[in-house]
Design an enzyme around this catalytic site. Sequence first.
Site, mmCIF file in Angstrom:
data_model
loop_
_atom_site.group_PDB
_atom_site.id
_atom_site.type_symbol
_atom_site.label_atom_id
_atom_site.label_comp_id
_atom_site.label_asym_id
_atom_site.label_seq_id
_atom_site.Cartn_x
_atom_site.Cartn_y
_atom_site.Cartn_z
ATOM 1 N N THR A 1 116.352 -8.036 139.650
ATOM 2 C CA THR A 1 115.160 -7.614 138.577
ATOM 3 C C THR A 1 115.414 -6.117 138.724
ATOM 4 O O THR A 1 116.188 -5.452 139.295
ATOM 5 C CB THR A 1 113.884 -7.777 139.702
ATOM 6 O OG1 THR A 1 113.704 -6.998 140.817
ATOM 7 C CG2 THR A 1 113.668 -9.258 140.068
ATOM 8 N N ARG B 1 109.804 -3.835 134.373
ATOM 9 C CA ARG B 1 109.616 -5.104 134.878
ATOM 10 C C ARG B 1 110.462 -5.805 133.978
ATOM 11 O O ARG B 1 110.318 -6.178 132.680
ATOM 12 C CB ARG B 1 108.017 -5.580 134.685
ATOM 13 C CG ARG B 1 107.778 -6.779 135.329
ATOM 14 C CD ARG B 1 106.243 -6.920 135.452
ATOM 15 N NE ARG B 1 105.896 -5.875 136.453
ATOM 16 C CZ ARG B 1 106.074 -6.071 137.803
ATOM 17 N NH1 ARG B 1 106.372 -7.397 138.257
ATOM 18 N NH2 ARG B 1 105.740 -5.211 138.583
ATOM 19 N N TYR C 1 112.228 -8.332 116.106
ATOM 20 C CA TYR C 1 112.679 -9.599 116.417
ATOM 21 C C TYR C 1 113.999 -9.599 116.633
ATOM 22 O O TYR C 1 114.699 -9.033 115.630
ATOM 23 C CB TYR C 1 112.166 -10.627 115.501
ATOM 24 C CG TYR C 1 111.366 -11.723 116.239
ATOM 25 C CD1 TYR C 1 111.950 -12.474 117.027
ATOM 26 C CD2 TYR C 1 109.946 -11.844 116.070
ATOM 27 C CE1 TYR C 1 111.374 -13.355 117.678
ATOM 28 C CE2 TYR C 1 109.175 -12.879 116.917
ATOM 29 C CZ TYR C 1 110.018 -13.675 117.688
ATOM 30 O OH TYR C 1 109.003 -14.536 118.476
ATOM 31 N N GLU D 1 116.382 -12.446 117.977
ATOM 32 C CA GLU D 1 116.945 -13.559 118.574
ATOM 33 C C GLU D 1 118.460 -13.510 118.527
ATOM 34 O O GLU D 1 118.959 -13.261 117.512
ATOM 35 C CB GLU D 1 116.243 -14.868 118.091
ATOM 36 C CG GLU D 1 114.986 -15.287 118.777
ATOM 37 C CD GLU D 1 114.391 -16.487 117.816
ATOM 38 O OE1 GLU D 1 114.973 -17.050 116.955
ATOM 39 O OE2 GLU D 1 113.394 -16.815 118.554
ATOM 40 N N LYS E 1 112.221 -3.501 140.890
ATOM 41 C CA LYS E 1 112.112 -3.230 142.273
ATOM 42 C C LYS E 1 112.646 -1.856 143.014
ATOM 43 O O LYS E 1 112.330 -1.068 142.418
ATOM 44 C CB LYS E 1 112.426 -4.473 143.277
ATOM 45 C CG LYS E 1 111.491 -5.848 142.713
ATOM 46 C CD LYS E 1 111.814 -7.191 143.562
ATOM 47 C CE LYS E 1 111.076 -8.166 142.995
ATOM 48 N NZ LYS E 1 111.365 -9.789 143.439
ATOM 49 N N ASP F 1 121.344 -13.268 144.564
ATOM 50 C CA ASP F 1 120.178 -12.885 143.922
ATOM 51 C C ASP F 1 119.725 -11.553 144.778
ATOM 52 O O ASP F 1 119.448 -11.606 145.577
ATOM 53 C CB ASP F 1 119.007 -14.022 144.210
ATOM 54 C CG ASP F 1 117.657 -13.417 143.582
ATOM 55 O OD1 ASP F 1 117.695 -12.145 143.162
ATOM 56 O OD2 ASP F 1 116.774 -14.365 143.489
HETATM 57 C C1 LIG Z 1 111.080 -11.001 143.109
HETATM 58 C C2 LIG Z 1 112.197 -11.875 143.369
HETATM 59 C C3 LIG Z 1 112.592 -12.491 142.254
HETATM 60 C C4 LIG Z 1 111.588 -12.903 141.004
HETATM 61 O O1 LIG Z 1 111.319 -11.855 140.155
HETATM 62 P P1 LIG Z 1 110.119 -11.780 139.135
HETATM 63 O O2 LIG Z 1 110.578 -10.711 138.242
HETATM 64 O O3 LIG Z 1 108.917 -11.629 139.821
HETATM 65 O O4 LIG Z 1 110.126 -13.192 138.467
HETATM 66 C C5 LIG Z 1 113.637 -13.583 142.259
HETATM 67 N N1 LIG Z 1 114.306 -13.603 143.644
HETATM 68 C C6 LIG Z 1 114.133 -12.961 144.450
HETATM 69 C C7 LIG Z 1 114.999 -12.774 145.665
HETATM 70 C C8 LIG Z 1 113.045 -12.027 144.623
HETATM 71 O O5 LIG Z 1 112.591 -11.054 145.540
#
Ligand SMILES: *Cc1c(COP(=O)(O)O)cnc(C)c1O
Length: 411
Positions: free
Chosen positions: A221, A230, A49, A51, A224, A195
């Site tokens: 993320t 993840r 833990y 936090e 990907k 993003d």
């Molecule tokens: C995949 C994605 C997310 C969210 O990612 P998660 O890990 O599934 O919550 C946010 N923004 C874009 C543009 C994405 O392609």
Amino acid sequence: MLVQADSELFAIIEDENERQNTTLQLIASENFASRAVMAATGSVLTNKYSEGYPGKRYYGGNSVVDRAEDLARRRACQLFGAEHANVQPHSGANANLAAYFAVLEPGDTVLGMRLDQGGHLTHGSPVNASGRLYKFVGYGVRESDERIDFDALADLAKRYRPKLIVAGATAYSRVIEPEPLRRIADSVGALLLFDAAHIAGLIAGGVHPNPVPFSDIVTFTTHKTLRGPRGGCIVCREGLAQAIDKAVFPGLQGGPLEHVIAAKAVAFHEAMQPEFKQYAAQIVRNARSLAGALAEEGFRIVSGGTDNHLMLVDLRSFDPDLTGKVAQEALDKAGITLNRNQIPGDPRSPFVTSGVRIGTAAATTAGMRETEMTEIATLVRRALAAPGDDLVSAAVREEVATLCSRFVPYP
Ligand SMILES: *Cc1c(COP(=O)(O)O)cnc(C)c1O
């Protein structure tokens, strides 16, 4: 160990391992993490833990974990040339929500890409917290070339005076230039959030422009194209560091997943190696090659091609009655995994759709190259020429298995 402790669950994991090894993974948001990344994810760090943040924790015993999180933060900053990193978001969605929470008040106006034009749920969809809490105005692509319409975006910015502009997409195959976005944001005094969930690996690998110097906040993320565990991550200017950190914890999350944070550190390290640059370049070459081969098989590629790891395929040129839903199911039966997706201006619902989205990040990790992309296009065409025919799907499935047996991600 797991086989003895829980044979029932062990068998499920074995089945998934078999599925990933023997069928084609073409979902644009997926990849095959390295054994090193998975080892960190499965480590004793899951027990702790912690936090708070390194040096400022609410629990004792964090001196070791602090080193792991510091390492991850340092590497994230180095990889993207950022001033500050928060590596705690559990996912991309959490990272975005934290970014909003840091700089917006409920009811504030935000510009984001429309979901049906390639944007993400967290960019203002009415079924997502983003759409419930903030006043999102959607921008999209031009009808003529299916690329982001920066002139219309600039007009919307002038008209609505947003506090924040959100860039980035989940189903868009072209380079998103950060410079014009910065100019538009500056022209109305808005903040810019980029993003980079999908393309973080392409940015790290140097094949797409880095939005960090042009953005106030960049979220992404780690699972990907970046090929890590993840999870999510936020990088930002030093001036926003405190607001971002407070938004993630205690704003939105509790204890961080330190085992996943350690795995993020491993992935950032992998992404700094020269091989990762080659990997990123190969992802793009493979996507171009697959898009070209699919076009030759009679499928229309949205915007006429791709600059990144994915493409949107308009099925109507191949068969006007073939929906994304039917195509996804037929390909699933044939051992080809991808997802249905609306295409810009799609007359069909998001549940049915007229298109599919295809990505090359995972297949490239498995070692496939241009030759295999041509083969995949042929297999897709054969499966979709007879979507209800079990003999055809069985025959294609066998060829898919043969192809995959030469590129096994987890032998
Ligand atoms: C995949 C994605 C997310 C969210 O990612 P998660 O890990 O599934 O919550 C946010 N923004 C874009 C543009 C994405 O392609």
